[in-house]
Scaffold this motif. Structure first.
Motif, short mmCIF file in Angstrom:
data_model
loop_
_atom_site.label_atom_id
_atom_site.label_comp_id
_atom_site.label_asym_id
_atom_site.label_seq_id
_atom_site.Cartn_x
_atom_site.Cartn_y
_atom_site.Cartn_z
N PHE A 287 -4.73 9.32 -13.17
CA PHE A 287 -5.21 8.40 -12.35
C PHE A 287 -5.94 7.28 -12.73
CE2 PHE A 287 -8.13 12.10 -12.21
CZ PHE A 287 -9.67 11.42 -12.10
N GLY A 288 -6.25 6.42 -12.13
CA GLY A 288 -7.10 5.08 -12.46
C GLY A 288 -6.02 4.22 -13.69
N GLU A 289 -4.89 4.12 -13.49
CA GLU A 289 -4.35 3.40 -14.36
C GLU A 289 -4.50 1.95 -14.19
OE1 GLU A 289 -3.10 5.53 -12.15
OE2 GLU A 289 -0.94 5.50 -12.10
N GLU A 290 -4.99 1.49 -12.91
CA GLU A 290 -4.75 -0.10 -12.36
C GLU A 290 -6.28 -0.31 -13.05
OE1 GLU A 290 -5.45 2.59 -10.45
OE2 GLU A 290 -6.95 2.57 -9.26
N ARG A 291 -7.49 0.46 -13.42
CA ARG A 291 -8.39 0.15 -13.96
C ARG A 291 -8.33 -0.03 -15.60
NH1 ARG A 291 -13.12 0.36 -10.58
NH2 ARG A 291 -13.91 -1.11 -12.52
N LEU A 292 -7.06 0.12 -16.16
CA LEU A 292 -6.90 -0.19 -17.53
C LEU A 292 -6.57 -1.63 -17.46
CD1 LEU A 292 -4.78 2.55 -18.81
CD2 LEU A 292 -7.04 2.25 -19.15
N THR A 590 -0.65 -13.95 -10.95
CA THR A 590 -0.81 -13.43 -9.61
C THR A 590 0.29 -12.41 -9.23
OG1 THR A 590 -1.12 -15.77 -8.81
CG2 THR A 590 -0.47 -14.71 -7.14
N PRO A 591 -0.34 -11.12 -8.62
CA PRO A 591 0.42 -10.03 -8.78
C PRO A 591 1.98 -10.02 -8.52
CG PRO A 591 -1.68 -9.74 -7.86
CD PRO A 591 -1.74 -11.08 -8.10
N ASN A 592 2.40 -11.03 -7.36
CA ASN A 592 3.52 -10.86 -7.18
C ASN A 592 4.69 -11.44 -7.97
OD1 ASN A 592 2.70 -9.75 -4.69
ND2 ASN A 592 3.54 -11.45 -3.38
N ASP A 630 5.63 -5.19 2.51
CA ASP A 630 4.31 -5.44 3.23
C ASP A 630 3.13 -4.50 3.26
OD1 ASP A 630 5.10 -7.84 4.09
OD2 ASP A 630 5.98 -6.90 6.06
N ASP A 631 3.54 -3.36 3.11
CA ASP A 631 2.43 -2.37 3.21
C ASP A 631 2.17 -1.70 1.55
OD1 ASP A 631 4.96 -1.27 2.99
OD2 ASP A 631 3.87 0.76 3.23
N MET A 632 2.31 -2.51 0.65
CA MET A 632 2.02 -2.04 -0.74
C MET A 632 0.85 -2.41 -1.20
SD MET A 632 5.20 -3.31 -3.10
CE MET A 632 6.60 -2.28 -3.25
N CYS A 633 0.25 -1.46 -2.01
CA CYS A 633 -1.14 -1.73 -2.70
C CYS A 633 -0.63 -2.26 -4.12
CB CYS A 633 -1.85 -0.77 -2.72
SG CYS A 633 -1.24 0.84 -3.84
N GLN A 634 -1.70 -2.79 -4.88
CA GLN A 634 -1.42 -3.45 -6.04
C GLN A 634 -0.58 -2.49 -6.94
OE1 GLN A 634 -3.59 -6.40 -7.76
NE2 GLN A 634 -3.87 -7.35 -5.86
N VAL A 635 -1.16 -1.24 -7.01
CA VAL A 635 -0.26 -0.27 -8.22
C VAL A 635 0.94 -0.11 -7.76
CG1 VAL A 635 -0.60 1.95 -8.99
CG2 VAL A 635 -2.73 0.68 -8.62
N GLU A 636 1.25 -0.10 -6.53
CA GLU A 636 2.64 0.33 -5.95
C GLU A 636 3.59 -0.87 -6.42
OE1 GLU A 636 2.58 3.09 -2.19
OE2 GLU A 636 1.91 0.96 -2.13
N THR A 640 6.72 -0.93 -8.89
CA THR A 640 8.17 -1.62 -8.53
C THR A 640 8.55 -2.75 -9.44
OG1 THR A 640 7.17 -1.39 -6.23
CG2 THR A 640 9.21 -2.31 -6.45
N ILE A 641 7.60 -3.69 -9.94
CA ILE A 641 8.03 -4.53 -10.85
C ILE A 641 8.31 -4.06 -12.07
CG2 ILE A 641 7.13 -6.43 -12.38
CD1 ILE A 641 5.21 -7.23 -9.77
N VAL A 642 7.78 -2.89 -12.67
CA VAL A 642 8.06 -2.41 -13.84
C VAL A 642 9.38 -1.62 -13.79
CG1 VAL A 642 7.22 -0.78 -15.44
CG2 VAL A 642 5.72 -2.48 -14.75
N SER A 643 9.50 -0.77 -12.73
CA SER A 643 10.58 0.03 -12.82
C SER A 643 11.80 -0.13 -11.81
CB SER A 643 10.11 1.63 -12.48
OG SER A 643 8.61 1.76 -12.60
N GLU A 644 11.60 -1.18 -10.92
CA GLU A 644 12.85 -1.16 -9.90
C GLU A 644 13.34 -2.51 -10.00
OE1 GLU A 644 11.82 0.12 -5.97
OE2 GLU A 644 10.53 1.78 -6.90
N ALA A 645 14.75 -2.38 -9.59
CA ALA A 645 15.50 -3.55 -9.36
C ALA A 645 14.95 -4.51 -8.31
CB ALA A 645 16.80 -3.52 -9.06
N PRO A 646 15.06 -5.68 -8.18
CA PRO A 646 14.76 -6.47 -7.10
C PRO A 646 15.20 -6.22 -5.74
CG PRO A 646 15.67 -7.96 -8.58
CD PRO A 646 15.87 -6.44 -9.02
N TYR A 647 14.84 -6.19 -4.62
CA TYR A 647 15.40 -5.66 -3.42
C TYR A 647 16.49 -6.59 -3.12
CZ TYR A 647 10.96 -3.70 -1.80
OH TYR A 647 10.07 -2.84 -1.49
#
Ligand SMILES: Nc1ncnc2c1ncn2[C@@H]1O[C@H](COP(=O)(O)OP(=O)(O)OP(=O)(O)O)[C@@H](O)[C@H]1O
Length: 826
Positions: A287-292, A590-592, A630-636, A640-647
């Motif tokens: 846990f804590g990967e966002e803090r890296l 910017t995260p998105n 809409d309900d995503m936190c930043q780690v999620e 998603t950006i790293v592992s998933e295809a765009p919606y």
């Protein structure tokens, strides 16, 4: 209306009319009134859309503090303390997003986790307005107005809201746009340069090492690291022991000491949100990967449930190791490449000589050949922008030079400016509309934008002042018709203020998301405009990249539209000079819009801007972000950006094959495979841009930029652009049934017959050369949408293989004039 109860007591509803509804709610035992009010909510929701339905059910949840509310999305679920909470989802939401939200929110409710959110974050109280001694005419009134605006302002949130939610909850004052403004982020500077950094080596057993390797490979952030880097990370991790009840991280704490990633070797820890357990972790979990990545406040408190042993890695070590080892690998790779190239060329020369003159002594042949300097092959395509050529040809360019000179003479000081109104809000201050009297310019009263950036603001990050100077330095170096024009800089003890050319058309964001007079929001612009804007942006990025500059913050808020409808880049705070062939590492953006390599810390080059361009194109077409939900936190979001295809794009959005293809090519996870990596020409010559006017005509603005009114022409702007769309979304299951009834398969379809959407009396078919239908088809009876999901395309492929006839009438198929490649999104 069918209703389905789930185990939590929340309800899900599916409308009979094909519109998707999700409505679930929990409320506590004391449902007094809320700031929103339940009945008010229903009323307003229905006023927005009579089809919008909300149902409620009883459930229990505990109280929340403002802090936990602040950290969460406020788009879907609302509550105020001890009051009812509501979950609702826009009926315009795509199936996939709805499902994902449902799973997350209702799933979490089942786990009795509290996801209930606050509507507003506390207003900013810190006044950051210019000092009174610097006030120009009418400033007092403006200060009052501004103070009022500030105290009522909704603090920017990092999340977007669904349109329905926006229209219901956001009051209609001009401050609203700040509610949607995305916050940019930047990691702190490394303490020592990565080159000078000596990675720590902490002793470990082989069992511990294998535990760490497994944890690294299971983690989305770390799993793609090279072997050497992975070994260095394992070496650097240190063992820590905590007794039962010991605290590893405190909720809300964003201090440097807490920038840690942990792998649990032994024991158990719990994650507490406002003293309530929301999760636990056992041996082997991390846990804590966002803090890296960034210095962000901890989402939860992490407490040892029993005496535990953990392995810990801190942010500085992680980033320094990544940067050092990757830069070394990169260097080695390029040296290897150069060596191989030199060897190949020597061998080639040797072979040539050997062939020509085999009787010559071998010694002579082995003599190093003088390498012919091969003329670099010029890539085919338009010439890159050359400011000198523009100086000669563009009147506007000349005028800008004159204005810059005149300002230095006639508005040397801040007091020489007249303050008119606030144009926008930045992170560290405001942007004001100002005017200056310049006697030698016609007209003599010229308007500008003044970007005021406070140096002493208590919220200002350590590196932010350096960022401001960086922006100024970059803007001083570059003059480009589609990059904001830096006219002058004023500096005082409190702030650094940049006088910029005024861009009157507003942000691209405002053009993508438009609210009508009834408060209804629509999102997305015509493909014709999106294509034009993207072409100009691609050319502007190519110019920046040719100057070895990365922009690193491309997003619709940083693209302004000028009076002629051309896009202009603003906000160069993250722009950085990165020599060709090198990489940069600091997490910025910017995260998105950040590319996977920014998140995974594997080194950034031109690809980060091309990725962001892909996101912007997707947003212009669909009105939504390709990864954010809409309900995503930043780690999620990062995962998603790293592992998933765009919606998959929403079905009611018109999009050509070409635009889907370019989005795919720009949103390639691997930067080396991303469009534009090898040369900017790849991007400018992409089929989507085929038929665009000459770039020199565009750069001198001799081309009329398309407007939304021209949107209809979109469909005929090029024969090979195939469109199929209907604004009325059809329920997928209904459509499928109709296909069965209507379609008669009669023969073989050789190539891609193409018709424009306007000709909707016929089927529009677009196939690959193998005769498989993949993509567009429509009829007046069954206005099918472009298929967006792979399963659905596969299903249709099976059904509609060859020639199609509608209601027994043979379809008129034009002979294709051009071969179509790669017709659909993979
Ligand atoms: N030259 C300009 N003409 C008109 N409006 C402008 C201009 N420059 C900036 N603005 C407005 O001010 C807003 C903030 O500007 P800018 O993005 O440069 O500030 P920032 O502090 O870097 O913001 P952030 O950090 O939030 O992205 C813009 O989004 C835009 O609405």
């Amino acid at each position: 209306m069918k209703k389905k109860n789930d185990s939590s007591g929340s309800e899900r509803s599916v409308g009979d009319d094909g519109i998707k509804y999700v409505a679930g709610a929990v409320r506590n035992e004391n449902p007094t009134r809320s700031s929103i009010g339940r009945s008010n909510l229903v009323e307003r929701a229905r006023a927005f859309d009579p089809k919008f339905d909300i149902s409620f059910s009883e459930g229990k949840f505990s109280t929340h503090t403002a802090e936990s509310a602040r950290r969460s999305s406020w788009a879907n679920l609302f509550r105020s303390e001890k009051e009812p909470a509501f979950l609702f989802v826009s009926p315009t939401l795509s199936d996939q997003r709805r499902k994902s939200m449902e799973e997350r929110i209702l799933g979490n409710m089942r786990d009795e986790q509290n996801l209930l959110l606050s509507r507003r974050t506390p207003p900013k109280t810190v006044p950051r307005l210019p000092k009174h001694n610097r006030v120009g005419p009418n400033m007092k009134a403006l200060l009052d107005a501004s103070e009022h605006r500030r105290t009522n302002a909704v603090k920017p949130v990092h999340l977007r809201m669904t349109n329905a939610v926006k229209s219901i909850f956001v009051d209609k004052s001009p401050i609203n746009k700040y509610a949607f403004k995305l916050k940019k982020v930047c990691a702190p500077k490394l303490k020592v340069s990565a080159e000078a950094f000596q990675p720590p080596v902490n002793p470990k057993t082989s069992w511990q090492r294998s535990l760490l390797h497994k944890a690294i490979n299971d983690n989305f952030l770390l799993k793609n690291t090279h072997k050497k880097t992975e070994e260095a990370l394992v070496d650097a991790m240190e063992t820590v022991t905590v007794p039962k009840g010991g605290i590893l991280a405190k909720q809300g704490d964003s201090s440097e000491q807490e920038d840690n990633f942990y792998v649990l070797q032994e024991g158990k820890v719990e994650f507490l949100l406002d003293n309530q357990r929301v999760k636990t972790a056992k041996a082997g979990e991390s846990f804590g990967e966002e803090r890296l990545l960034l210095r962000v406040p901890n989402e939860t408190t992490v407490k040892a449930m029993e005496s535990s042993i953990l392995l810990r890695l801190n942010q500085y070590d992680f980033r320094s190791i990544m940067e050092k080892t990757i830069a070394e690998e990169w260097e080695e790779e390029s040296q290897r490449g150069k060596k191989e190239q030199a060897e190949a060329s020597t061998q080639q020369q040797a072979r040539k000589v050997h062939k020509k003159d085999t009787h010559k002594p071998i010694k002579k042949i082995q003599k190093p050949m003088k390498q012919k300097t091969k003329k670099e092959k010029k890539p085919k395509g338009p010439e890159l922008f050359d400011p000198k050529s523009l100086e000669k040809h563009s009147m506007e360019f000349k005028r800008q030079v004159e204005i810059r000179r005149s300002i230095k003479k006639h508005a040397k000081n801040w007091d020489d400016l007249e303050f008119i109104s606030v144009l926008g809000e930045g992170q560290f201050g405001e942007v004001w509309l100002v005017a200056a009297i310049l006697p030698n310019i016609d007209p003599s009263r010229q308007e500008f934008a003044l970007k005021i950036q406070n140096k002493n603001d208590e919220e200002i990050r350590d590196d932010a002042v350096a960022e401001i100077y960086q922006e100024i330095n970059v803007l001083k170096q570059i003059h480009h018709p589609f990059i904001v024009n830096l006219v002058n800089v004023y500096e005082s003890e409190e702030s650094i203020d940049m006088l910029l050319g005024l861009i009157p058309g507003g942000e691209l964001w405002d053009q993508i998301h438009v609210e009508d007079e009834h408060g209804k929001w629509t999102s997305g612009i015509s493909e014709r405009r999106a294509r034009f804007i993207s072409y100009v942006l691609a050319d502007t990025l190519a110019f920046l990249h040719s100057r070895e500059l990365l922009f690193r913050d491309l997003k619709p808020e940083n693209i302004m539209i000028d009076k002629d409808g051309y896009p202009i880049l603003i906000d160069f705070g993250f722009a950085k000079k990165v020599p060709k062939g090198s990489l940069t590492f600091t997490f910025c953006g910017t995260p998105n819009y950040v590319a996977p390599e920014i998140i995974q810390n594997t080194g950034q080059s031109v690809g980060v801007d091309h990725w962001a361009l892909g996101v912007v194109i997707y947003e212009m077409i669909s009105g939504e972000n390709p990864f954010f939900c809409d309900d995503m936190c930043q780690v999620e979001l990062y995962e998603t950006i790293v592992s998933e295809a765009p919606y998959a794009m929403r079905d009611d959005k018109a999009a050509s094959n070409q635009v889907l293809n370019i989005i795919d090519k720009l949103l390639q996870k691997n930067p080396k495979k991303r469009l534009g990596y090898d040369s900017p020409m790849e991007l400018l010559l992409d089929p989507w841009f085929k038929g665009m006017p000459d770039l020199n005509e565009i750069r001198t603005k001799r081309v009329k930029a398309p407007t939304e009114e021209d949107a209809d022409q979109t469909l005929s702007f090029e024969e090979e652009n195939t469109f199929a769309s209907s604004k009325e979304a059809e329920d997928m299951t209904l459509v499928e049934e109709k296909i069965e009834e209507d379609v008669v398969v009669v023969g073989e379809l050789p190539l891609s017959p193409v018709k424009t959407m306007k000709d909707s009396s016929k089927w529009i078919i677009n196939s690959t050369s193998k005769g498989k239908l993949k993509g567009y088809y429509m009829s007046p009876k069954t206005p099918l949408q472009r298929t967006t999901s792979r399963e659905r395309r596969d299903l249709l492929n099976k059904k509609l293989v060859d020639v199609i006839s509608l209601d027994g009438n043979a379809v008129e198929i034009d002979k294709p004039t051009k071969k179509h490649t790669n017709a659909t999104k993979k």
